[in-house]
Design an enzyme around this catalytic site. Sequence first.
Site, PDB file in Angstrom:
ATOM      1  N   LYS A 167      37.777  44.574  41.442  1.00 40.42           N
ATOM      2  CA  LYS A 167      38.028  43.669  40.318  1.00 40.42           C
ATOM      3  C   LYS A 167      38.191  42.270  40.893  1.00 40.42           C
ATOM      4  O   LYS A 167      39.173  41.967  41.575  1.00 40.42           O
ATOM      5  CB  LYS A 167      39.270  44.087  39.530  1.00 40.42           C
ATOM      6  N   ILE A 168      37.220  41.417  40.610  1.00 39.64           N
ATOM      7  CA  ILE A 168      37.175  40.084  41.195  1.00 39.64           C
ATOM      8  C   ILE A 168      37.742  39.073  40.200  1.00 39.64           C
ATOM      9  O   ILE A 168      37.185  38.871  39.119  1.00 39.64           O
ATOM     10  CB  ILE A 168      35.734  39.697  41.590  1.00 39.64           C
TER      11      ILE A 168
END
Length: 308
Positions: free
Chosen positions: A170-171
């Site tokens: 999850k960026i």
Amino acid sequence: MTQRQRRYQGVFPVVPTIFAENGELDMPGQKRCIDFMIDAGSDGLCVLANFSEQFALSDGERERLTSELLAHVAGRVPVIVTTTHFSTAVCAERSRSAQAEGAAMVMVMPPYHGATIRVSEAQVHAFYAGVSAAIDIPIMIQDAPVAGTPLSAEFLARMAREIEQVSYFKIETAGAASKLRELIRLGGDAIEGPWDGEEGITLMPDLEAGATGAMTGGGYPDGMRRIVDAWRQGRQDEAAELYQQWLPLINYENRQTGLLAAKALMKAGGIIDCEAPRHPFPPMNPAVREGLLRTARRLDPMVLRWGR
């Protein structure tokens, strides 16, 4: 990397933690919250994240929430459990317990404490390797500014190749779309899930970059699903138009209300009785709350109707 049954994709909102007015856990309200989020079209859920106020929960409360919520979901959708902790051993044990309760995945930030306590890249690698060795389900690395730990695309891709369960990302850092593109390019098939975060404020650029999942706020999964479903089905122009419609509400959550948005919407819709965060987190400014609800009413999300 082990062969897995499926790749998790779509909209996996963060489940807020519901408290009573006295600050205790409100489990009936928590379960209504879960039922709403599933009815609203969530592809999956994430519990005990930062937007769940995980930092305000005791260890016993974390264990209770993990056990009771996974039992209540009862396989209706996959559930990601956040197991972040500075200690490798504690994080590994939390992750083992989550898997035993039925979690589909765990989400873990790199080890940090406070504003200054960090570890080296080699220690971060060893940390995730230690957690991976304890479980047989995927690990999602949460690449978030709150951890204050630089994680380059090159380093993330290397961990995906070298650490068995590390496969989702999850960026949430600045320039997320560029980082997602580089992560996918460098990691190839080892990157099972390049995901968008931060309440969907960068959703469209991230989808264009190749994101296959979105971890959003919990208040309006129906709206987020419409955007992501249109994109996944090849209707990019429709997805862009839908995003423009929902962007004012997304912006309100991301920039004005933060983790309080979902509970305020659920309280307004009769799903929960109390929207308060746990002290000392401050309540929402009443004028901001009214702005949030006014913005939401223009869109008629399910959250304002489900509990009525």
